[in-house]
Design a protein around this motif. Structure first.
Motif, PDB file in Angstrom:
ATOM      1  N   LYS A 142       0.842  -1.188   0.000  1.00  0.00           N
ATOM      2  CA  LYS A 142       0.000   0.000   0.000  1.00  0.00           C
ATOM      3  C   LYS A 142       0.877   1.238   0.000  1.00  0.00           C
ATOM      4  CE  LYS A 142      -4.414  -1.199   1.896  1.00  0.00           C
ATOM      5  NZ  LYS A 142      -5.425  -0.832   2.861  1.00  0.00           N
ATOM      6  N   PRO A 143       0.491   2.248  -0.780  1.00  0.00           N
ATOM      7  CA  PRO A 143       1.270   3.486  -0.755  1.00  0.00           C
ATOM      8  C   PRO A 143       1.178   4.158   0.615  1.00  0.00           C
ATOM      9  CG  PRO A 143      -0.571   3.620  -2.327  1.00  0.00           C
ATOM     10  CD  PRO A 143      -0.611   2.272  -1.689  1.00  0.00           C
ATOM     11  N   VAL A 144       2.169   4.917   0.928  1.00  0.00           N
ATOM     12  CA  VAL A 144       2.187   5.657   2.181  1.00  0.00           C
ATOM     13  C   VAL A 144       1.086   6.721   2.116  1.00  0.00           C
ATOM     14  CG1 VAL A 144       3.564   7.193   3.629  1.00  0.00           C
ATOM     15  CG2 VAL A 144       4.656   5.273   2.456  1.00  0.00           C
ATOM     16  N   PRO A 145       0.241   6.798   3.146  1.00  0.00           N
ATOM     17  CA  PRO A 145      -0.833   7.798   3.125  1.00  0.00           C
ATOM     18  C   PRO A 145      -0.268   9.217   3.050  1.00  0.00           C
ATOM     19  CG  PRO A 145      -1.152   6.236   4.917  1.00  0.00           C
ATOM     20  CD  PRO A 145       0.210   5.983   4.339  1.00  0.00           C
ATOM     21  N   GLY A 146      -0.890  10.022   2.199  1.00  0.00           N
ATOM     22  CA  GLY A 146      -0.500  11.419   2.076  1.00  0.00           C
ATOM     23  C   GLY A 146      -1.235  12.279   3.090  1.00  0.00           C
ATOM     24  N   PRO A 147      -0.968  13.589   3.097  1.00  0.00           N
ATOM     25  CA  PRO A 147      -1.585  14.478   4.083  1.00  0.00           C
ATOM     26  C   PRO A 147      -3.105  14.519   3.998  1.00  0.00           C
ATOM     27  CG  PRO A 147      -0.055  15.686   2.639  1.00  0.00           C
ATOM     28  CD  PRO A 147      -0.004  14.260   2.249  1.00  0.00           C
ATOM     29  N   MET A 148      -3.680  14.467   2.793  1.00  0.00           N
ATOM     30  CA  MET A 148      -5.138  14.506   2.673  1.00  0.00           C
ATOM     31  C   MET A 148      -5.744  13.224   3.223  1.00  0.00           C
ATOM     32  SD  MET A 148      -7.732  16.336   1.883  1.00  0.00           S
ATOM     33  CE  MET A 148      -6.999  17.651   0.916  1.00  0.00           C
ATOM     34  N   GLU A 149      -5.154  12.099   2.893  1.00  0.00           N
ATOM     35  CA  GLU A 149      -5.659  10.830   3.423  1.00  0.00           C
ATOM     36  C   GLU A 149      -5.586  10.813   4.951  1.00  0.00           C
ATOM     37  OE1 GLU A 149      -4.803   6.032   3.224  1.00  0.00           O
ATOM     38  OE2 GLU A 149      -4.193   7.275   1.523  1.00  0.00           O
ATOM     39  N   LYS A 150      -4.526  11.355   5.497  1.00  0.00           N
ATOM     40  CA  LYS A 150      -4.388  11.417   6.959  1.00  0.00           C
ATOM     41  C   LYS A 150      -5.476  12.303   7.574  1.00  0.00           C
ATOM     42  CE  LYS A 150       0.562  10.475   7.058  1.00  0.00           C
ATOM     43  NZ  LYS A 150       1.895  11.036   7.281  1.00  0.00           N
ATOM     44  N   LEU A 151      -5.801  13.415   6.920  1.00  0.00           N
ATOM     45  CA  LEU A 151      -6.882  14.293   7.405  1.00  0.00           C
ATOM     46  C   LEU A 151      -8.228  13.583   7.362  1.00  0.00           C
ATOM     47  CD1 LEU A 151      -6.082  17.799   5.857  1.00  0.00           C
ATOM     48  CD2 LEU A 151      -6.336  17.260   8.284  1.00  0.00           C
ATOM     49  N   ILE A 152      -8.481  12.883   6.266  1.00  0.00           N
ATOM     50  CA  ILE A 152      -9.733  12.132   6.145  1.00  0.00           C
ATOM     51  C   ILE A 152      -9.824  11.121   7.284  1.00  0.00           C
ATOM     52  CG2 ILE A 152     -10.989  10.443   4.745  1.00  0.00           C
ATOM     53  CD1 ILE A 152      -9.742  11.855   2.252  1.00  0.00           C
ATOM     54  N   ARG A 153      -8.753  10.369   7.484  1.00  0.00           N
ATOM     55  CA  ARG A 153      -8.724   9.334   8.537  1.00  0.00           C
ATOM     56  C   ARG A 153      -8.967   9.945   9.917  1.00  0.00           C
ATOM     57  NH1 ARG A 153      -7.703   4.366   8.368  1.00  0.00           N
ATOM     58  NH2 ARG A 153      -6.756   4.482   6.310  1.00  0.00           N
ATOM     59  N   LYS A 154      -8.304  11.050  10.208  1.00  0.00           N
ATOM     60  CA  LYS A 154      -8.455  11.689  11.526  1.00  0.00           C
ATOM     61  C   LYS A 154      -9.876  12.193  11.737  1.00  0.00           C
ATOM     62  CE  LYS A 154      -6.736  15.352  14.557  1.00  0.00           C
ATOM     63  NZ  LYS A 154      -7.753  14.975  15.505  1.00  0.00           N
ATOM     64  N   ASN A 155     -10.416  12.902  10.754  1.00  0.00           N
ATOM     65  CA  ASN A 155     -11.763  13.468  10.894  1.00  0.00           C
ATOM     66  C   ASN A 155     -12.816  12.384  11.097  1.00  0.00           C
ATOM     67  OD1 ASN A 155     -10.705  16.020  10.571  1.00  0.00           O
ATOM     68  ND2 ASN A 155     -11.376  16.265   8.471  1.00  0.00           N
ATOM     69  N   ILE A 156     -12.732  11.334  10.302  1.00  0.00           N
ATOM     70  CA  ILE A 156     -13.729  10.260  10.407  1.00  0.00           C
ATOM     71  C   ILE A 156     -13.537   9.461  11.693  1.00  0.00           C
ATOM     72  CG2 ILE A 156     -14.547   8.108   9.366  1.00  0.00           C
ATOM     73  CD1 ILE A 156     -14.057   9.443   6.616  1.00  0.00           C
ATOM     74  N   THR A 157     -12.294   9.170  12.044  1.00  0.00           N
ATOM     75  CA  THR A 157     -12.030   8.424  13.275  1.00  0.00           C
ATOM     76  C   THR A 157     -12.521   9.186  14.498  1.00  0.00           C
ATOM     77  OG1 THR A 157     -10.145   7.304  12.289  1.00  0.00           O
ATOM     78  CG2 THR A 157     -10.225   7.364  14.691  1.00  0.00           C
ATOM     79  N   ASP A 158     -12.209  10.483  14.561  1.00  0.00           N
ATOM     80  CA  ASP A 158     -12.616  11.297  15.710  1.00  0.00           C
ATOM     81  C   ASP A 158     -14.135  11.381  15.843  1.00  0.00           C
ATOM     82  OD1 ASP A 158      -9.934  11.721  16.203  1.00  0.00           O
ATOM     83  OD2 ASP A 158      -9.942  13.833  15.582  1.00  0.00           O
ATOM     84  N   ALA A 159     -14.846  11.472  14.724  1.00  0.00           N
ATOM     85  CA  ALA A 159     -16.291  11.683  14.771  1.00  0.00           C
ATOM     86  C   ALA A 159     -17.103  10.388  14.820  1.00  0.00           C
ATOM     87  CB  ALA A 159     -16.731  12.500  13.557  1.00  0.00           C
ATOM     88  N   CYS A 160     -16.586   9.316  14.227  1.00  0.00           N
ATOM     89  CA  CYS A 160     -17.396   8.102  14.048  1.00  0.00           C
ATOM     90  C   CYS A 160     -16.952   6.895  14.851  1.00  0.00           C
ATOM     91  CB  CYS A 160     -17.420   7.713  12.573  1.00  0.00           C
ATOM     92  SG  CYS A 160     -18.106   8.962  11.488  1.00  0.00           S
ATOM     93  N   ASN A 161     -15.743   6.923  15.384  1.00  0.00           N
ATOM     94  CA  ASN A 161     -15.202   5.754  16.083  1.00  0.00           C
ATOM     95  C   ASN A 161     -15.482   4.478  15.280  1.00  0.00           C
ATOM     96  OD1 ASN A 161     -13.900   4.373  18.156  1.00  0.00           O
ATOM     97  ND2 ASN A 161     -15.804   4.061  19.279  1.00  0.00           N
ATOM     98  N   PRO A 162     -15.001   4.426  14.040  1.00  0.00           N
ATOM     99  CA  PRO A 162     -15.351   3.298  13.168  1.00  0.00           C
ATOM    100  C   PRO A 162     -14.687   1.986  13.573  1.00  0.00           C
ATOM    101  CG  PRO A 162     -13.707   4.673  12.107  1.00  0.00           C
ATOM    102  CD  PRO A 162     -14.089   5.374  13.384  1.00  0.00           C
ATOM    103  N   THR A 163     -15.383   0.897  13.306  1.00  0.00           N
ATOM    104  CA  THR A 163     -14.786  -0.425  13.496  1.00  0.00           C
ATOM    105  C   THR A 163     -14.008  -0.819  12.249  1.00  0.00           C
ATOM    106  OG1 THR A 163     -16.839  -1.473  12.766  1.00  0.00           O
ATOM    107  CG2 THR A 163     -16.526  -1.213  15.143  1.00  0.00           C
ATOM    108  N   VAL A 164     -14.383  -0.248  11.107  1.00  0.00           N
ATOM    109  CA  VAL A 164     -13.652  -0.420   9.849  1.00  0.00           C
ATOM    110  C   VAL A 164     -13.560   0.943   9.190  1.00  0.00           C
ATOM    111  CG1 VAL A 164     -13.673  -1.442   7.532  1.00  0.00           C
ATOM    112  CG2 VAL A 164     -14.455  -2.787   9.501  1.00  0.00           C
ATOM    113  N   LEU A 165     -12.378   1.302   8.760  1.00  0.00           N
ATOM    114  CA  LEU A 165     -12.180   2.524   7.983  1.00  0.00           C
ATOM    115  C   LEU A 165     -11.153   2.207   6.907  1.00  0.00           C
ATOM    116  CD1 LEU A 165     -12.582   5.486   7.294  1.00  0.00           C
ATOM    117  CD2 LEU A 165     -10.957   6.071   9.114  1.00  0.00           C
ATOM    118  N   ASN A 166     -11.624   2.153   5.679  1.00  0.00           N
ATOM    119  CA  ASN A 166     -10.744   1.867   4.556  1.00  0.00           C
ATOM    120  C   ASN A 166     -10.777   3.071   3.621  1.00  0.00           C
ATOM    121  OD1 ASN A 166      -9.039  -0.034   3.064  1.00  0.00           O
ATOM    122  ND2 ASN A 166     -10.653   0.103   1.536  1.00  0.00           N
ATOM    123  N   ILE A 167      -9.608   3.611   3.317  1.00  0.00           N
ATOM    124  CA  ILE A 167      -9.506   4.776   2.449  1.00  0.00           C
ATOM    125  C   ILE A 167      -8.631   4.395   1.262  1.00  0.00           C
ATOM    126  CG2 ILE A 167      -8.790   7.188   2.258  1.00  0.00           C
ATOM    127  CD1 ILE A 167      -9.103   7.325   5.368  1.00  0.00           C
TER     128      ILE A 167
END
Length: 114
Positions: free
Chosen positions: A6-31
């Motif tokens: 898998k490619p190393v996550p870039g800054p936008m992917e990291k922002l997406i991951r943080k925002n969704i993780t903080d708000a949704c507490n997902p059991t699965v998060l695939n970007i």
């Protein structure tokens, strides 16, 4: 054994991951960054960003009280700033499920979360 990684996550992917993780507490998060599939599109011609198109799968218990449209609107609201910024998210494909719904998805259709 696969030689693909898998490619190393870039800054936008990291922002997406943080925002969704903080708000949704997902059991699965695939970007999945699908930007490479869209580089030839006219709208992308003068865009230098390599993080413009994403497919995001979110599985969260919080979705149990929301219908599909409400879930997607909620995720879009979380990423509003990232979608508005120059070179930001141009397209977003969302799959939003509850853990129960996700459990019933055939394994072959589930995203690779390695």
């Amino acid at each position: 054994m696969s030689t693909h990684s898998k490619p190393v996550p870039g800054p936008m992917e990291k922002l997406i991951r943080k925002n969704i993780t903080d708000a949704c507490n997902p059991t699965v998060l695939n970007i999945e960054n699908e930007s490479y599939k869209h580089r030839h599109h006219a709208a992308m011609r003068d865009v230098d960003s390599t993080e413009t198109h994403f497919k995001v799968t979110v599985v969260s218990e919080m979705f149990s009280v929301q219908n599909r449209i409400q879930r997607q609107r909620f995720i879009y609201s979380l990423l509003k700033a990232e979608m508005a910024m120059e070179g930001g998210i141009h397209a977003l494909t969302l799959v939003t499920k509850t853990p129960e719904e996700h459990k019933n998805v055939p394994k072959a259709l589930k995203p690779d979360t390695r």
